[in-house]
Design a protein around this motif. Structure first.
Motif, PDB file in Angstrom:
ATOM      1  N   HIS A 259       0.931  -1.322   0.016  1.00  0.00           N
ATOM      2  CA  HIS A 259       0.117   0.126  -0.067  1.00  0.00           C
ATOM      3  C   HIS A 259       0.891   1.336   0.084  1.00  0.00           C
ATOM      4  N   ASP A 260       0.479   2.267  -0.358  1.00  0.00           N
ATOM      5  CA  ASP A 260       1.139   3.626  -0.145  1.00  0.00           C
ATOM      6  C   ASP A 260       1.190   3.773   1.235  1.00  0.00           C
ATOM      7  N   SER A 261       2.440   4.353   1.465  1.00  0.00           N
ATOM      8  CA  SER A 261       2.753   4.677   2.943  1.00  0.00           C
ATOM      9  C   SER A 261       2.679   6.077   3.480  1.00  0.00           C
ATOM     10  N   PRO A 262       1.997   6.417   4.335  1.00  0.00           N
ATOM     11  CA  PRO A 262       2.225   7.748   4.892  1.00  0.00           C
ATOM     12  C   PRO A 262       3.593   8.128   5.271  1.00  0.00           C
ATOM     13  N   GLN A 263       4.666   7.294   5.592  1.00  0.00           N
ATOM     14  CA  GLN A 263       5.969   7.400   6.265  1.00  0.00           C
ATOM     15  C   GLN A 263       6.603   8.261   5.433  1.00  0.00           C
ATOM     16  N   PRO A 264       7.254   9.439   5.852  1.00  0.00           N
ATOM     17  CA  PRO A 264       7.810  10.106   5.042  1.00  0.00           C
ATOM     18  C   PRO A 264       8.810   9.689   4.284  1.00  0.00           C
ATOM     19  N   LEU A 267       7.547   7.797   0.727  1.00  0.00           N
ATOM     20  CA  LEU A 267       6.688   8.727  -0.226  1.00  0.00           C
ATOM     21  C   LEU A 267       7.021   8.403  -1.433  1.00  0.00           C
ATOM     22  N   SER A 271       3.738   1.647  -4.749  1.00  0.00           N
ATOM     23  CA  SER A 271       3.241   0.462  -4.289  1.00  0.00           C
ATOM     24  C   SER A 271       2.483  -0.420  -5.368  1.00  0.00           C
ATOM     25  N   ARG A 350       8.950   0.689  12.183  1.00  0.00           N
ATOM     26  CA  ARG A 350       7.896   1.231  12.721  1.00  0.00           C
ATOM     27  C   ARG A 350       8.267   1.603  14.216  1.00  0.00           C
TER      28      ARG A 350
END
Ligand SMILES: *Cc1c(COP(=O)(O)O)cnc(C)c1O
Length: 460
Positions: A259-264, A267, A271, A350
């Motif tokens: 999935h696209d990740s919000p983690q900078p 970015l 995905s 994480r």
């Protein structure tokens, strides 16, 4: 004075070298002992003083055999802060994946349908999970992403043209170059645009000029980034431009981000889901980078395209064995259940900063006064997220000979790989299993001891 007559007989040596025979076999042990004896004989005849007792000769034979027959893979504690470290075997497997592969290692229903007692399909268990995890109609997995790429090209574009941007004719690493892969698959490379700028219109023009185009291939430049006056067509634009011409887009997303990740720091990573939602006909990724599983290559996308790959003869040559099917299945289940902390790569990425800080403090305290916690950076690694760093507390160990300390650490058991930079040794707890913290601290403290002895000896 030692004479050749003092040398033990080979038969007697073999009798005493039970452990050498058990490890290397009688034939190899005998040959190595003979060699050790011959060397000693030559040394004695040359007038040198050498030990010719059995224990010494057996040890010499063991050294010879060790040098000739590389040992098994060793366990390593990764203190480098590179989460997916290719040279250290990429993703460490989850506990669940280890259990699954241990179970599959003995006799298993790999291609056997237990209810009917008939032959079953090897892919039946894994393929639906690949599809679900990638949000695709269909999916499959093969040996690795490079293999997946060869299979896709061979199955969909053999003898036909494949559009690739000149900005994406990359070498991924380990001499894996896209033009070579393309040639090996039998597809014809049709270069589009320029190194720094390629527009959707360039693909359309190339397609119209060349005629027999089977596929457009987009490759994520995972191990480098170009900046400045750049432009590239994204999957959505390509699909919109080429779809009406009947040309599907295959996207090698590389890292295995689902999935696209919000983690900078993620970015810039595409995905699998986003790629397919944007209109890619197929998306490809690695199993042992950000997916956090065993080495594998995932192919997901539209059912007819995946089926064409499945039916191609190369699919058999590139298929997964039971161990990796088991480990990949467990890894995908963890992703589907959003049990990210079960997957070591994701647990490490994480990690909570406060936890890392506490572990770094404890490591520094246990190592001693030469260790200090400082602000550092971990990286994703594995050719993912180039240039992106994750702020992380790290332990800086000041010592006179950090290279020597690092070598000592690498040569112990388990081996420890740390970073040497700026005249110090650096330990990043993010990539270390917390259960290994105590061992790490103790081994570093021990490795510093002889160095300290050297440096604290007062000058005469
Ligand atoms: C890593 C990578 C590959 C190669 O993957 P393997 O699983 O090692 O074969 C291919 N393409 C991209 C974009 C990658 O990042």
């Amino acid at each position: 004075m030692t004479t050749p007559r003092d040398l033990p007989r080979i038969d007697d040596l073999i009798g005493e070298a039970a452990s050498l025979v058990a490890r290397f076999g009688r034939a190899a042990a005998t040959e190595a002992l003979r060699e050790a004896v011959e060397r000693s004989r030559a040394a004695v005849l040359a007038g040198q003083t050498v030990d010719v007792d059995s224990a010494t000769l057996i040890e010499q034979a063991a050294t010879l055999l060790d040098a000739r027959r590389p040992g098994a893979l060793q366990r390593v504690i990764n203190a480098t802060g590179v989460v997916v470290h290719t040279n250290l075997g990429r993703a460490p497997l989850s506990v669940q994946a280890l259990e699954a592969l241990t179970q599959a290692a003995s006799v298993t229903d790999l291609e056997y349908d237990l209810p009917t007692g008939r032959r079953g399909s090897r892919g039946a268990r894994l393929d639906p999970l690949v599809a679900e995890a990638c949000g695709a109609e269909d999916g499959m997995a093969v040996n690795n992403a490079a293999g997946a790429l060869v299979l896709v090209l061979a199955a969909l574009a053999s003898g036909r043209g494949v559009l690739v941007s000149r900005g994406e004719l990359v070498e991924i690493g380990g001499s894996f170059r896209l033009p070579d892969i393309m040639a090996a698959s039998g597809a014809r490379l049709v270069e589009v645009g320029t190194t720094n700028r390629t527009r959707a219109a360039d693909y359309a023009q190339a397609a119209d000029e060349h005629g027999d185009i089977a596929l457009a291939l987009k490759v994520h430049p995972s191990n480098f980034s170009i900046s400045g006056f750049t432009q590239s067509a994204d999957v959505q634009e390509l699909a919109a431009t080429l779809g009406p011409r009947g040309i599907p887009v295959a996207h090698d997303v590389g890292s295995g981000l689902l999935h696209d990740s919000p983690q900078p720091w993620l970015l810039a990573e595409p995905s699998m889901r986003a790629s397919l939602e944007s209109g890619a006909g197929l998306a490809i990724c690695s199993g042992d980078k950000l997916l956090g599983g065993p080495q594998a290559g995932l192919i997901a996308g539209s059912a007819p395209l995946v089926e064409a790959c499945r039916l191609h003869p190369l699919a058999r040559a590139l298929r997964l064995d039971k161990l990796r099917i088991a480990a990949l299945h467990a890894t995908l289940e963890a992703h589907l259940a959003e049990r990210y902390d079960d997957v070591p790569v994701w647990r490490m990425l994480r990690s909570n900063i406060a936890d890392l800080q506490a572990r770094a403090d404890a490591l520094a305290l246990a190592i001693g006064s030469s260790a200090r916690v400082s602000e550092g950076e971990s990286v994703v690694g594995g050719g993912s997220a180039p240039g992106a760093v994750i702020a992380s507390p790290v332990v800086r160990v000041a010592c006179d000979h950090p290279d020597r300390v690092a070598r000592t650490l690498r040569q112990g058991s388990p081996a420890i790989v740390a970073r040497v930079d700026d005249g110090a040794l650096w330990l990043d707890p993010r990539t270390v299993e917390p259960a290994d913290d105590a061992t790490l601290a103790q081994r570093v403290a021990e490795a510093l001891l002889p160095m300290q002895d050297v440096t604290t000896t007062p000058a005469p």
